[in-house]
Scaffold this motif. Structure first.
Motif, PDB file in Angstrom:
ATOM      1  N   CYS A  53      60.105 -89.207 -56.025  1.00 38.61           N
ATOM      2  CA  CYS A  53      61.209 -89.518 -56.933  1.00 38.61           C
ATOM      3  C   CYS A  53      60.632 -90.091 -58.212  1.00 38.61           C
ATOM      4  O   CYS A  53      59.464 -90.477 -58.267  1.00 38.61           O
ATOM      5  N   GLY A  54      61.404 -90.070 -59.256  1.00 38.78           N
ATOM      6  CA  GLY A  54      60.928 -90.581 -60.533  1.00 38.78           C
ATOM      7  C   GLY A  54      59.968 -89.619 -61.213  1.00 38.78           C
ATOM      8  O   GLY A  54      59.896 -88.437 -60.880  1.00 38.78           O
ATOM      9  N   LYS A  55      59.223 -90.108 -62.187  1.00 41.05           N
ATOM     10  CA  LYS A  55      58.314 -89.279 -62.960  1.00 41.05           C
ATOM     11  C   LYS A  55      56.980 -89.101 -62.228  1.00 41.05           C
ATOM     12  O   LYS A  55      56.393 -90.059 -61.778  1.00 41.05           O
ATOM     13  N   GLY A  56      56.520 -87.850 -62.140  1.00 45.10           N
ATOM     14  CA  GLY A  56      55.234 -87.549 -61.528  1.00 45.10           C
ATOM     15  C   GLY A  56      54.557 -86.406 -62.286  1.00 45.10           C
ATOM     16  O   GLY A  56      54.900 -86.115 -63.428  1.00 45.10           O
ATOM     17  N   HIS A  57      53.615 -85.768 -61.631  1.00 39.15           N
ATOM     18  CA  HIS A  57      52.962 -84.618 -62.254  1.00 39.15           C
ATOM     19  C   HIS A  57      52.528 -83.632 -61.170  1.00 39.15           C
ATOM     20  O   HIS A  57      52.433 -83.971 -59.994  1.00 39.15           O
ATOM     21  N   MET A  58      52.311 -82.413 -61.601  1.00 37.49           N
ATOM     22  CA  MET A  58      51.757 -81.388 -60.718  1.00 37.49           C
ATOM     23  C   MET A  58      50.669 -80.642 -61.482  1.00 37.49           C
ATOM     24  O   MET A  58      50.619 -80.663 -62.714  1.00 37.49           O
ATOM     25  N   ILE A  59      49.756 -79.980 -60.739  1.00 41.06           N
ATOM     26  CA  ILE A  59      48.595 -79.344 -61.368  1.00 41.06           C
ATOM     27  C   ILE A  59      48.462 -77.898 -60.894  1.00 41.06           C
ATOM     28  O   ILE A  59      49.038 -77.496 -59.876  1.00 41.06           O
ATOM     29  N   ARG A  60      47.723 -77.116 -61.680  1.00 39.44           N
ATOM     30  CA  ARG A  60      47.311 -75.778 -61.269  1.00 39.44           C
ATOM     31  C   ARG A  60      45.866 -75.575 -61.746  1.00 39.44           C
ATOM     32  O   ARG A  60      45.427 -76.209 -62.717  1.00 39.44           O
ATOM     33  N   THR A  61      45.125 -74.694 -61.078  1.00 38.74           N
ATOM     34  CA  THR A  61      43.703 -74.504 -61.377  1.00 38.74           C
ATOM     35  C   THR A  61      43.373 -73.011 -61.481  1.00 38.74           C
ATOM     36  O   THR A  61      44.148 -72.151 -61.058  1.00 38.74           O
ATOM     37  N   ARG A  62      42.244 -72.736 -62.072  1.00 35.61           N
ATOM     38  CA  ARG A  62      41.682 -71.382 -62.089  1.00 35.61           C
ATOM     39  C   ARG A  62      40.165 -71.511 -62.014  1.00 35.61           C
ATOM     40  O   ARG A  62      39.588 -72.536 -62.367  1.00 35.61           O
ATOM     41  N   MET A  63      39.488 -70.414 -61.567  1.00 40.92           N
ATOM     42  CA  MET A  63      38.041 -70.461 -61.333  1.00 40.92           C
ATOM     43  C   MET A  63      37.295 -69.662 -62.400  1.00 40.92           C
ATOM     44  O   MET A  63      37.848 -68.747 -63.009  1.00 40.92           O
ATOM     45  N   ILE A  64      36.020 -70.020 -62.579  1.00 43.79           N
ATOM     46  CA  ILE A  64      35.149 -69.303 -63.518  1.00 43.79           C
ATOM     47  C   ILE A  64      34.498 -68.139 -62.767  1.00 43.79           C
ATOM     48  O   ILE A  64      33.782 -68.349 -61.791  1.00 43.79           O
ATOM     49  N   GLU A  65      34.764 -66.912 -63.205  1.00 40.51           N
ATOM     50  CA  GLU A  65      34.145 -65.730 -62.596  1.00 40.51           C
ATOM     51  C   GLU A  65      32.826 -65.366 -63.271  1.00 40.51           C
ATOM     52  O   GLU A  65      31.920 -64.855 -62.643  1.00 40.51           O
ATOM     53  N   MET A  66      32.725 -65.578 -64.579  1.00 35.67           N
ATOM     54  CA  MET A  66      31.513 -65.226 -65.325  1.00 35.67           C
ATOM     55  C   MET A  66      31.224 -66.322 -66.344  1.00 35.67           C
ATOM     56  O   MET A  66      32.049 -66.596 -67.209  1.00 35.67           O
ATOM     57  N   GLU A  67      30.067 -66.954 -66.205  1.00 30.79           N
ATOM     58  CA  GLU A  67      29.654 -67.949 -67.188  1.00 30.79           C
ATOM     59  C   GLU A  67      29.301 -67.243 -68.499  1.00 30.79           C
ATOM     60  O   GLU A  67      28.780 -66.125 -68.483  1.00 30.79           O
ATOM     61  N   PRO A  68      29.550 -67.861 -69.656  1.00 26.93           N
ATOM     62  CA  PRO A  68      29.196 -67.217 -70.930  1.00 26.93           C
ATOM     63  C   PRO A  68      27.682 -67.076 -71.064  1.00 26.93           C
ATOM     64  O   PRO A  68      26.928 -67.938 -70.624  1.00 26.93           O
ATOM     65  N   GLN A  69      27.230 -65.942 -71.647  1.00 28.05           N
ATOM     66  CA  GLN A  69      25.806 -65.690 -71.847  1.00 28.05           C
ATOM     67  C   GLN A  69      25.565 -65.155 -73.251  1.00 28.05           C
ATOM     68  O   GLN A  69      26.441 -64.530 -73.847  1.00 28.05           O
ATOM     69  N   PHE A  70      24.348 -65.402 -73.749  1.00 20.93           N
ATOM     70  CA  PHE A  70      23.889 -64.878 -75.034  1.00 20.93           C
ATOM     71  C   PHE A  70      24.874 -65.210 -76.166  1.00 20.93           C
ATOM     72  O   PHE A  70      25.194 -64.364 -77.003  1.00 20.93           O
ATOM     73  N   GLY A  71      25.393 -66.441 -76.166  1.00 20.38           N
ATOM     74  CA  GLY A  71      26.272 -66.863 -77.252  1.00 20.38           C
ATOM     75  C   GLY A  71      27.707 -66.417 -77.104  1.00 20.38           C
ATOM     76  O   GLY A  71      28.467 -66.409 -78.086  1.00 20.38           O
TER      77      GLY A  71
END
Length: 339
Positions: free
Chosen positions: A216-234
């Protein structure tokens, strides 16, 4: 050759001259000469992969006049190599065929020979064996004026801005040969390599929103996502992998009798109780709560998991029907890095 006889009374010298010569397989020893045929074409190599042997033969066309036996060999052998690499990743190919005719009728030209693929690699890889081979060949000198060509131009820019591409250069024919066609190449192409292309960060789709962390009252909820490919070569960096938004299910009810009684208590007593409550837990309308528990272990080692913690009721006041006096739970994302 007789060009002219100026004085018919004077005989001309002989116009023919003879000199002995030997045919193939002949010998001038003892008159025991064998007349041999030309060699017949080489047989196929005895193996389909690696080093083997091949042979060729010839036959006696005429035996010696003195009736002796021919001692000239009628067969010869030599080593041959087919498919130097005999591994599961190599092709099986035939032996090279005969050379084609020279591409030029005079001067410098090119000639080619071919072979065929008998079997592709056993491991399913690409066949890297060359099936065409070329080399220069020289024919009699040409009695023509050579092609007049301009110098080669500078190499063009690479056809791509990053990675592997091609570049070219040209020259022009300034004056054609007086006899025949000019077969010189007027353009050349070669590979070029530039720095690797940037690879941007790639993410999965957002997960579903979690439940509200308050009942009850004020709260929060979250959502997430995953990294499939890290950035490379700039490449472009990764944006946020966790999002949070506010939520409010319903207002928390307060008991007016409890509130009224609390404000009527002496200020010093309330202050001492507040100090005690800070140590023991949090104070809510109608109840006293235990402190938050430690965060639980993450539900996943990687790929985005959830942690939770709890706050339980320590003491309920005697007032009735206090809906805000409930156990509480909070959630948060953890280990959002890709597996």
């Amino acid at each position: 050759m007789l060009k002219a006889q100026l004085d018919l009374s004077v005989p001309c010298p002989e116009t023919q001259d003879f000199q002995p010569c030997m045919g193939p397989g002949c010998s001038d020893e003892d008159g025991s000469t064998c007349m041999m045929s030309e060699w017949i074409t080489w047989s196929p190599c005895s193996v389909s992969c690696g080093m083997g042997m091949r042979s060729r033969e010839r036959y006696v066309k005429q035996f010696p006049d003195d009736g002796s036996m021919c001692k000239v060999p009628t067969e010869e052998t030599e080593k041959c190599i087919v498919n130097e690499e005999c591994s599961p990743s190599s092709c099986l190919v035939t032996e090279w065929g005969e050379w084609d005719e020279c591409s030029a009728s005079c001067g410098m030209g090119m000639k080619k020979r071919h072979r065929m693929i008998k079997m592709t690699p056993a491991d399913g890889s690409m066949c890297k064996a060359e099936i065409t081979e070329a080399e220069k060949c020289m024919m009699p000198e040409c009695h023509t004026i050579p092609c007049m060509l301009s110098p080669w131009s500078e190499w063009s820019d690479c056809s791509v801005t990053c990675g592997k591409g091609m570049r070219t250069r040209q020259r022009i024919l300034k004056s054609a040969a007086e006899l025949g066609d000019c077969n010189e190449e007027l353009e050349q192409v070669e590979k070029c390599m530039l720095p690797e292309c940037p690879i941007d960060c790639e993410l999965t789709e957002w997960s579903q929103w979690s439940e509200c962390n308050k009942s009850c009252g004020k709260g929060h909820m979250i959502r997430t996502r995953m990294i499939e490919m890290e950035p490379q070569f700039g490449g472009a960096p990764c944006p946020e992998t966790v999002q949070r938004k506010k939520c409010r299910i319903r207002k928390c009810l307060r008991n007016p009798n409890v509130e009224k009684r609390r404000w009527k208590e002496p200020r010093e007593k309330r202050r001492s109780e507040q100090t005690k409550e800070d140590i023991d837990g949090e104070q809510f309308p109608g109840c006293k709560m235990k402190p938050w528990t430690a965060w639980s272990e993450c539900t996943k080692l990687c790929g985005g998991g959830i942690q939770e913690r709890f706050m339980t009721v320590k003491k309920r006041f005697k007032s009735t029907q206090i809906t805000s006096c409930k156990d509480k739970k909070e959630l948060r994302a953890c280990n959002v890095h890709p597996c």
